[in-house]
Design a protein around this motif. Structure first.
Motif, PDB file in Angstrom:
ATOM      1  N   GLY A  77       1.056  -1.000  -0.015  1.00  0.00           N
ATOM      2  CA  GLY A  77       0.481  -0.037   0.107  1.00  0.00           C
ATOM      3  C   GLY A  77       0.779   1.526   0.176  1.00  0.00           C
ATOM      4  O   GLY A  77       1.751   1.664  -0.443  1.00  0.00           O
ATOM      5  N   LYS A  78       0.693   1.961   1.623  1.00  0.00           N
ATOM      6  CA  LYS A  78       1.417   3.427   1.360  1.00  0.00           C
ATOM      7  C   LYS A  78       2.814   3.217   2.482  1.00  0.00           C
ATOM      8  O   LYS A  78       3.441   4.032   2.580  1.00  0.00           O
ATOM      9  N   ASP A  79       3.293   2.189   2.481  1.00  0.00           N
ATOM     10  CA  ASP A  79       4.207   1.943   3.555  1.00  0.00           C
ATOM     11  C   ASP A  79       5.787   0.954   2.420  1.00  0.00           C
ATOM     12  O   ASP A  79       4.800   0.530   2.112  1.00  0.00           O
ATOM     13  N   ILE A  80       6.452   1.824   2.943  1.00  0.00           N
ATOM     14  CA  ILE A  80       7.626   1.384   2.707  1.00  0.00           C
ATOM     15  C   ILE A  80       8.045   0.616   4.141  1.00  0.00           C
ATOM     16  O   ILE A  80       8.867   1.658   5.281  1.00  0.00           O
ATOM     17  N   LEU A  81       8.902  -0.301   3.672  1.00  0.00           N
ATOM     18  CA  LEU A  81      10.152  -1.328   5.390  1.00  0.00           C
ATOM     19  C   LEU A  81      11.643  -1.329   4.046  1.00  0.00           C
ATOM     20  O   LEU A  81      11.650  -1.946   3.107  1.00  0.00           O
ATOM     21  N   PHE A  82      12.572  -1.354   4.906  1.00  0.00           N
ATOM     22  CA  PHE A  82      13.841  -1.235   4.058  1.00  0.00           C
ATOM     23  C   PHE A  82      14.705  -1.754   5.180  1.00  0.00           C
ATOM     24  O   PHE A  82      14.862  -1.454   6.148  1.00  0.00           O
ATOM     25  N   THR A  83      15.032  -2.913   4.415  1.00  0.00           N
ATOM     26  CA  THR A  83      15.626  -4.183   5.655  1.00  0.00           C
ATOM     27  C   THR A  83      17.527  -3.955   5.129  1.00  0.00           C
ATOM     28  O   THR A  83      17.372  -5.230   4.907  1.00  0.00           O
ATOM     29  N   PRO A  84      18.395  -3.394   6.328  1.00  0.00           N
ATOM     30  CA  PRO A  84      19.738  -3.899   5.380  1.00  0.00           C
ATOM     31  C   PRO A  84      20.661  -4.589   5.886  1.00  0.00           C
ATOM     32  O   PRO A  84      20.335  -4.717   7.359  1.00  0.00           O
ATOM     33  N   GLU A  85      20.825  -5.389   5.350  1.00  0.00           N
ATOM     34  CA  GLU A  85      21.261  -6.799   5.709  1.00  0.00           C
ATOM     35  C   GLU A  85      20.715  -7.645   5.902  1.00  0.00           C
ATOM     36  O   GLU A  85      20.381  -8.922   6.641  1.00  0.00           O
ATOM     37  N   ASP A  86      18.952  -7.669   6.191  1.00  0.00           N
ATOM     38  CA  ASP A  86      17.572  -8.298   6.769  1.00  0.00           C
ATOM     39  C   ASP A  86      18.373  -8.482   8.352  1.00  0.00           C
ATOM     40  O   ASP A  86      17.563  -9.601   8.099  1.00  0.00           O
ATOM     41  N   HIS A 144       9.609   7.630  -6.441  1.00  0.00           N
ATOM     42  CA  HIS A 144      10.180   7.487  -5.685  1.00  0.00           C
ATOM     43  C   HIS A 144      10.198   6.836  -4.459  1.00  0.00           C
ATOM     44  O   HIS A 144       8.750   7.099  -3.451  1.00  0.00           O
ATOM     45  N   TYR A 145      10.970   6.154  -3.608  1.00  0.00           N
ATOM     46  CA  TYR A 145      10.954   4.617  -2.787  1.00  0.00           C
ATOM     47  C   TYR A 145      11.572   5.758  -1.295  1.00  0.00           C
ATOM     48  O   TYR A 145      12.614   5.514  -1.796  1.00  0.00           O
ATOM     49  N   HIS A 146      11.425   6.467  -0.438  1.00  0.00           N
ATOM     50  CA  HIS A 146      12.093   6.809   0.389  1.00  0.00           C
ATOM     51  C   HIS A 146      11.581   6.135   2.340  1.00  0.00           C
ATOM     52  O   HIS A 146      10.741   6.251   2.343  1.00  0.00           O
ATOM     53  N   ALA A 147      12.969   5.446   2.460  1.00  0.00           N
ATOM     54  CA  ALA A 147      12.563   4.973   4.496  1.00  0.00           C
ATOM     55  C   ALA A 147      14.254   5.833   4.672  1.00  0.00           C
ATOM     56  O   ALA A 147      15.331   5.417   4.454  1.00  0.00           O
ATOM     57  N   GLU A 148      13.219   5.806   6.436  1.00  0.00           N
ATOM     58  CA  GLU A 148      15.061   6.169   7.222  1.00  0.00           C
ATOM     59  C   GLU A 148      14.838   5.841   8.450  1.00  0.00           C
ATOM     60  O   GLU A 148      13.206   5.599   8.459  1.00  0.00           O
ATOM     61  N   LEU A 149      15.249   6.325   8.953  1.00  0.00           N
ATOM     62  CA  LEU A 149      15.782   5.646  10.368  1.00  0.00           C
ATOM     63  C   LEU A 149      16.550   6.742  10.948  1.00  0.00           C
ATOM     64  O   LEU A 149      17.259   6.461  11.048  1.00  0.00           O
ATOM     65  N   SER A 150      16.337   6.916  12.437  1.00  0.00           N
ATOM     66  CA  SER A 150      16.964   7.991  13.133  1.00  0.00           C
ATOM     67  C   SER A 150      16.330   7.386  14.575  1.00  0.00           C
ATOM     68  O   SER A 150      15.775   7.127  15.181  1.00  0.00           O
ATOM     69  N   SER A 170      17.504  -6.852  12.351  1.00  0.00           N
ATOM     70  CA  SER A 170      16.931  -6.531  13.197  1.00  0.00           C
ATOM     71  C   SER A 170      16.600  -4.616  12.955  1.00  0.00           C
ATOM     72  O   SER A 170      15.515  -4.466  13.954  1.00  0.00           O
ATOM     73  N   LEU A 171      17.170  -3.586  12.031  1.00  0.00           N
ATOM     74  CA  LEU A 171      17.004  -2.270  12.414  1.00  0.00           C
ATOM     75  C   LEU A 171      15.926  -2.127  10.720  1.00  0.00           C
ATOM     76  O   LEU A 171      16.825  -2.662   9.796  1.00  0.00           O
ATOM     77  N   VAL A 172      15.153  -1.607  11.268  1.00  0.00           N
ATOM     78  CA  VAL A 172      13.882  -1.283  10.120  1.00  0.00           C
ATOM     79  C   VAL A 172      13.544  -0.171   9.393  1.00  0.00           C
ATOM     80  O   VAL A 172      13.822   0.991  10.967  1.00  0.00           O
ATOM     81  N   LEU A 173      14.253   0.175   8.258  1.00  0.00           N
ATOM     82  CA  LEU A 173      13.592   1.665   7.820  1.00  0.00           C
ATOM     83  C   LEU A 173      12.123   1.602   7.613  1.00  0.00           C
ATOM     84  O   LEU A 173      12.315   1.147   6.581  1.00  0.00           O
ATOM     85  N   THR A 174      11.338   2.593   7.462  1.00  0.00           N
ATOM     86  CA  THR A 174      10.299   2.619   7.393  1.00  0.00           C
ATOM     87  C   THR A 174      10.455   4.189   6.260  1.00  0.00           C
ATOM     88  O   THR A 174      10.911   5.229   6.684  1.00  0.00           O
ATOM     89  N   GLY A 175       8.903   4.032   5.513  1.00  0.00           N
ATOM     90  CA  GLY A 175       8.540   5.195   5.124  1.00  0.00           C
ATOM     91  C   GLY A 175       7.531   5.140   4.545  1.00  0.00           C
ATOM     92  O   GLY A 175       6.552   3.855   4.891  1.00  0.00           O
TER      93      GLY A 175
END
Length: 125
Positions: A55-64, A79-85, A66-71
């Motif tokens: 849908g409108k949710d994006i999840l990016f998991t580097p190297e699969d 354009h697909y943008h996700a981030e984690l701060s 435990s850290l998940v970037l969302t957008g």
């Protein structure tokens, strides 16, 4: 005559199969897999990374890991943008960012953090 009929069915089948795969510029939904390639610094490249668009949710998991970037994805933006701060172990700000874009039948992307700059090409799974 039989050969022409058979050839027509084969061609029709191939066209139908190709038409069934939506290109990510029009429908990026799904699970995309690829491996980060380091451009600079130390990057998570030992295992594959995953991009999920639902849908409108994006999840990016580097190297699969435990850290998940969302957008959020906006239709027709291509354009697909996700981030984690968060904070690192020294209580310093740590931001991870993924920016993706359609490239033919794949999604290309750039990943960055304080210690890493990498690129990735992902295929739909």
């Amino acid at each position: 005559m039989r050969f022409q009929l058979f050839s027509s069915f084969v061609l029709l089948g191939l066209l139908t199969a190709c038409a069934g795969i939506p290109d990510p510029g029009h429908d990026p939904s799904g699970r995309w897999i690829g491996t980060l390639i380091t451009d600079q610094g130390t990057c998570p490249t030992a295992r594959s990374s995953t991009l999920q668009i639902r849908g409108k949710d994006i999840l990016f998991t580097p190297e699969d890991g435990s850290l998940v970037l969302t957008g959020h994805y906006q239709a027709n933006s291509q354009h697909y943008h996700a981030e984690l701060s968060m904070q690192d172990i020294n209580h310093q700000p740590l931001t991870m960012v993924f920016n993706g874009y359609p490239v033919g039948q794949t999604i290309g992307g750039l990943y960055g953090s304080n210690s890493c700059h990498a690129h990735i090409t992902m295929t739909r799974q």
